[in-house]
Design a protein around this motif. Structure first.
Motif, PDB file in Angstrom:
ATOM      1  N   GLU A 155       0.828  -1.207   0.000  1.00 34.76           N
ATOM      2  CA  GLU A 155       0.000   0.000   0.000  1.00 34.76           C
ATOM      3  C   GLU A 155       0.866   1.262   0.000  1.00 34.76           C
ATOM      4  OE1 GLU A 155      -2.369  -0.719   3.439  1.00 34.76           O
ATOM      5  OE2 GLU A 155      -3.940  -1.793   2.324  1.00 34.76           O
ATOM      6  N   TYR A 156       2.018   1.194   0.663  1.00 33.13           N
ATOM      7  CA  TYR A 156       2.944   2.335   0.688  1.00 33.13           C
ATOM      8  C   TYR A 156       3.431   2.658  -0.718  1.00 33.13           C
ATOM      9  CZ  TYR A 156       7.348   4.871   1.471  1.00 33.13           C
ATOM     10  OH  TYR A 156       8.379   5.781   1.421  1.00 33.13           O
ATOM     11  N   TYR A 157       3.857   1.639  -1.466  1.00 31.81           N
ATOM     12  CA  TYR A 157       4.360   1.882  -2.811  1.00 31.81           C
ATOM     13  C   TYR A 157       3.239   2.115  -3.820  1.00 31.81           C
ATOM     14  CZ  TYR A 157       9.053   0.804  -1.217  1.00 31.81           C
ATOM     15  OH  TYR A 157      10.259   0.833  -0.565  1.00 31.81           O
ATOM     16  N   GLN A 158       2.052   1.636  -3.525  1.00 32.64           N
ATOM     17  CA  GLN A 158       0.898   1.988  -4.355  1.00 32.64           C
ATOM     18  C   GLN A 158       0.606   3.481  -4.235  1.00 32.64           C
ATOM     19  OE1 GLN A 158      -2.074  -0.815  -2.892  1.00 32.64           O
ATOM     20  NE2 GLN A 158      -2.016  -1.960  -4.819  1.00 32.64           N
ATOM     21  N   GLU A 162       4.068   3.584  -7.689  1.00 33.53           N
ATOM     22  CA  GLU A 162       5.015   2.652  -8.309  1.00 33.53           C
ATOM     23  C   GLU A 162       4.394   1.306  -8.646  1.00 33.53           C
ATOM     24  OE1 GLU A 162       8.839   2.204  -6.571  1.00 33.53           O
ATOM     25  OE2 GLU A 162       8.882   4.227  -5.756  1.00 33.53           O
ATOM     26  N   ILE A 163       3.297   0.982  -7.996  1.00 31.16           N
ATOM     27  CA  ILE A 163       2.635  -0.309  -8.220  1.00 31.16           C
ATOM     28  C   ILE A 163       1.199  -0.042  -8.641  1.00 31.16           C
ATOM     29  CG2 ILE A 163       2.001  -2.519  -7.197  1.00 31.16           C
ATOM     30  CD1 ILE A 163       4.106  -2.097  -5.096  1.00 31.16           C
ATOM     31  N   LEU A 164       0.704  -0.854  -9.566  1.00 37.03           N
ATOM     32  CA  LEU A 164      -0.670  -0.656 -10.024  1.00 37.03           C
ATOM     33  C   LEU A 164      -1.647  -0.845  -8.868  1.00 37.03           C
ATOM     34  CD1 LEU A 164      -2.152  -3.663 -10.261  1.00 37.03           C
ATOM     35  CD2 LEU A 164      -0.698  -3.840 -12.263  1.00 37.03           C
ATOM     36  N   VAL A 165      -2.795  -0.201  -8.965  1.00 35.96           N
ATOM     37  CA  VAL A 165      -3.811  -0.295  -7.929  1.00 35.96           C
ATOM     38  C   VAL A 165      -4.576  -1.597  -8.136  1.00 35.96           C
ATOM     39  CG1 VAL A 165      -5.860   0.739  -6.919  1.00 35.96           C
ATOM     40  CG2 VAL A 165      -4.002   2.199  -7.758  1.00 35.96           C
ATOM     41  N   ALA A 166      -4.348  -2.525  -7.234  1.00 39.56           N
ATOM     42  CA  ALA A 166      -4.983  -3.843  -7.256  1.00 39.56           C
ATOM     43  C   ALA A 166      -5.021  -4.344  -5.826  1.00 39.56           C
ATOM     44  CB  ALA A 166      -4.199  -4.798  -8.155  1.00 39.56           C
ATOM     45  N   PRO A 168      -3.980  -5.749  -2.591  1.00 39.54           N
ATOM     46  CA  PRO A 168      -2.627  -6.078  -2.129  1.00 39.54           C
ATOM     47  C   PRO A 168      -2.362  -7.573  -2.041  1.00 39.54           C
ATOM     48  CG  PRO A 168      -3.474  -4.250  -0.859  1.00 39.54           C
ATOM     49  CD  PRO A 168      -4.613  -4.741  -1.698  1.00 39.54           C
ATOM     50  N   PHE A 169      -3.369  -8.347  -1.622  1.00 40.76           N
ATOM     51  CA  PHE A 169      -3.154  -9.790  -1.498  1.00 40.76           C
ATOM     52  C   PHE A 169      -2.815 -10.415  -2.845  1.00 40.76           C
ATOM     53  CE2 PHE A 169      -4.565 -14.230  -1.519  1.00 40.76           C
ATOM     54  CZ  PHE A 169      -3.828 -14.730  -0.456  1.00 40.76           C
ATOM     55  N   ASN A 170      -3.461  -9.962  -3.917  1.00 39.60           N
ATOM     56  CA  ASN A 170      -3.166 -10.500  -5.247  1.00 39.60           C
ATOM     57  C   ASN A 170      -1.723 -10.204  -5.647  1.00 39.60           C
ATOM     58  OD1 ASN A 170      -5.812 -11.261  -5.262  1.00 39.60           O
ATOM     59  ND2 ASN A 170      -6.468  -9.883  -6.882  1.00 39.60           N
ATOM     60  N   ILE A 171      -1.271  -8.997  -5.321  1.00 37.27           N
ATOM     61  CA  ILE A 171       0.112  -8.618  -5.638  1.00 37.27           C
ATOM     62  C   ILE A 171       1.085  -9.446  -4.805  1.00 37.27           C
ATOM     63  CG2 ILE A 171       1.795  -6.744  -5.487  1.00 37.27           C
ATOM     64  CD1 ILE A 171      -0.464  -4.825  -6.191  1.00 37.27           C
ATOM     65  N   ILE A 172       0.768  -9.623  -3.517  1.00 39.65           N
ATOM     66  CA  ILE A 172       1.623 -10.420  -2.638  1.00 39.65           C
ATOM     67  C   ILE A 172       1.711 -11.859  -3.144  1.00 39.65           C
ATOM     68  CG2 ILE A 172       1.839 -11.387  -0.311  1.00 39.65           C
ATOM     69  CD1 ILE A 172       0.490  -8.776   0.687  1.00 39.65           C
ATOM     70  N   ARG A 173       0.579 -12.420  -3.530  1.00 38.96           N
ATOM     71  CA  ARG A 173       0.558 -13.798  -4.027  1.00 38.96           C
ATOM     72  C   ARG A 173       1.426 -13.938  -5.273  1.00 38.96           C
ATOM     73  NH1 ARG A 173      -2.590 -15.557  -7.900  1.00 38.96           N
ATOM     74  NH2 ARG A 173      -4.080 -13.848  -7.636  1.00 38.96           N
ATOM     75  N   PHE A 174       1.327 -12.968  -6.184  1.00 36.44           N
ATOM     76  CA  PHE A 174       2.116 -12.996  -7.412  1.00 36.44           C
ATOM     77  C   PHE A 174       3.614 -12.916  -7.103  1.00 36.44           C
ATOM     78  CE2 PHE A 174       4.212 -10.234 -10.645  1.00 36.44           C
ATOM     79  CZ  PHE A 174       4.290 -11.177 -11.666  1.00 36.44           C
ATOM     80  N   ILE A 175       3.980 -11.989  -6.224  1.00 37.26           N
ATOM     81  CA  ILE A 175       5.386 -11.810  -5.877  1.00 37.26           C
ATOM     82  C   ILE A 175       5.923 -13.036  -5.135  1.00 37.26           C
ATOM     83  CG2 ILE A 175       7.000 -10.477  -4.453  1.00 37.26           C
ATOM     84  CD1 ILE A 175       5.221  -8.034  -5.023  1.00 37.26           C
TER      85      ILE A 175
END
Length: 216
Positions: A155-158, A162-166, A168-175
């Motif tokens: 959320e900080y980098y969103q 710097e990170i697309l708005v989606a 956070p859990f989906n982004i964490i899972r991908f990473i």
């Protein structure tokens, strides 16, 4: 056991409840579970490798599964969870200039940690799919806490754009799937390859950033 058991030795140093025989049993069980898997390991084999009578195991642990859980649960609850979270906090609490810098620090941090604790990681990977109780313990002691902290970072980098708005859990899972996929191949599936960790880290970071960066 050389190298990977550093965390185990540290755990023993901070535990006053385990007898010397229990420590030998636990070390033998960890080695056997990691090499052969829980299902293929017998208590007689553990006892032989520990240098104790098989009956000694059953005086401390009613069943082989009790022995497995007696290893995993205290390590998760009292030792591994605090160590992992503390180790992660070193990276999570730093204000990295960019999300890419954060990823680089995170991956380097995990490589160092896992290289010292491969036996425990191997047991987790092998047994968690078949042991629902272990899965719940992992989620309780590590998973939810790490995800909650990681969500704040995302959320900080969103907010910085710097990170697309989606979600956070989906982004964490991908990473997480990308990073741990690399680490599993690196340390468990193909450790014999001549890995160039620096190049692999940079390639992994670029693949992640290409998928979630707002920069085109």
């Amino acid at each position: 056991m050389n190298g990977p058991d550093n965390l185990i030795e540290e755990i023993f140093e901070h535990s006053d409840e385990l007898t010397e025989k229990q420590k030998k049993i636990i070390l033998a069980a960890i080695q056997a579970f990691a090499e052969k898997g829980y299902a293929s390991t017998s208590t007689s084999e553990i006892a032989k490798n520990a240098g104790v009578a098989e009956g000694t195991i059953f005086r401390h642990y009613k069943t082989k599964k009790d022995l497995l859980y007696s290893i995993i649960e205290p390590m998760l609850e009292k030792f591994i969870a605090p160590f992992v979270l503390k180790d992660m906090e070193k990276v999570l609490n730093q204000k990295h200039a960019t999300f890419e810098d954060f990823l680089r620090a995170m991956i380097e941090n995990r490589i160092k940690f896992l290289s010292k604790n491969m036996l425990l990681l191997k047991i987790f990977i092998q047994e968690i799919p078949f042991q629902p109780e272990l899965k719940n313990l992992f989620k309780e002691h590590i998973g939810t806490k790490v995800i909650a902290r990681f969500t704040q970072v995302v959320e900080y980098y969103q907010a910085k754009g710097e990170i697309l708005v989606a979600p956070p859990f989906n982004i964490i899972r991908f990473i997480a799937s990308t990073i741990f996929g690399y680490l599993i191949f690196r340390n468990l599936l193909l450790p014999e390859l001549d890995w160039d960790d620096k190049a692999e880290i940079e390639q992994t970071i670029q693949m992640i950033m290409h998928g979630i960066s707002t920069q085109k």
